[in-house]
Design a protein around this motif. Structure first.
Motif: not given
Length: 199
Positions: A168-187
């Motif tokens: 998650y630390r790497f994802l939070d630094l990525a341009p699109r972040g965690r990019n979880e919008n539109g998923l059935e649930f965040p994970q």
């Protein structure tokens, strides 16, 4: 960096494996993570719980030597037969210590597993009431061993366990972040590390 200081609650009847020298190797701190040992879909058809816990477990092996160097032992536990745990551990290529709490109340006592009555009528999980509890949920608890006594010093649940997931630390630094919008649930994007293919 400031750290929170939690009270030490002495366990009156700790599980027998708490005192096993093979478990804590005489180190004063013991961090226990609750993992459900089960296939991608559990008996209720839900893939969320095992997915989250497997993703967390993928982060453990690399930190264990560093924790051991600071007199901390990291152990995982599951309500499952030991042979099932060992088989799945081998399948995933994990090396961290993993014990069975099958037949004990340990996971129930620390709020990460729930009786049929609690599942039906509601229970306390993550320091709040939930109307319908799943059979098992993720959690991380920390214990101290001192003068032959076992103390519970800390627990975290649900998304609080994400603090132990470096991805998650790497994802939070990525341009699109965690990019979880539109998923059935965040994970929903989580997979076993051997299920991503050649992406």
């Amino acid at each position: 960096m400031a750290r929170s200081i939690a009270p030490w609650d002495r366990l009156q009847t700790p599980a027998r494996w708490f005192r096993s020298p093979d478990l804590h190797r005489q180190r004063p701190s013991l961090s226990l993570s609750a993992i459900s040992c089960c296939p991608p879909s559990d008996a209720n058809g839900s893939a969320r719980r095992p997915r989250r816990q497997r993703a967390i477990a993928d982060h453990f092996d690399c930190v264990i030597p560093h924790l051991n160097g600071r007199d901390i032992t990291l152990v995982c536990e599951s309500i499952a037969p030991l042979q099932e745990i060992q088989d799945y551990k081998q399948q995933m290529g994990w090396r961290f210590p993993w014990v069975s709490s099958l037949g004990s109340d340990f996971k129930y006592d620390f709020g990460a597993a729930f009786t049929e009555e609690q599942q039906r009528d509601g229970a306390e999980y993550n320091y709040q009431h939930v109307d319908r509890a799943e059979p098992q949920k993720e959690g991380m608890s920390v214990f101290a061993l001192q003068d032959g006594a076992v103390y519970h010093t800390y627990s975290t649940y649900a998304r609080g366990t994400e603090a132990f997931m470096g991805v998650y630390r790497f994802l939070d630094l990525a341009p699109r972040g965690r990019n979880e919008n539109g998923l059935e649930f965040p994970q929903a994007w989580w997979r076993r590390h051997d299920e991503y293919g050649n992406r």
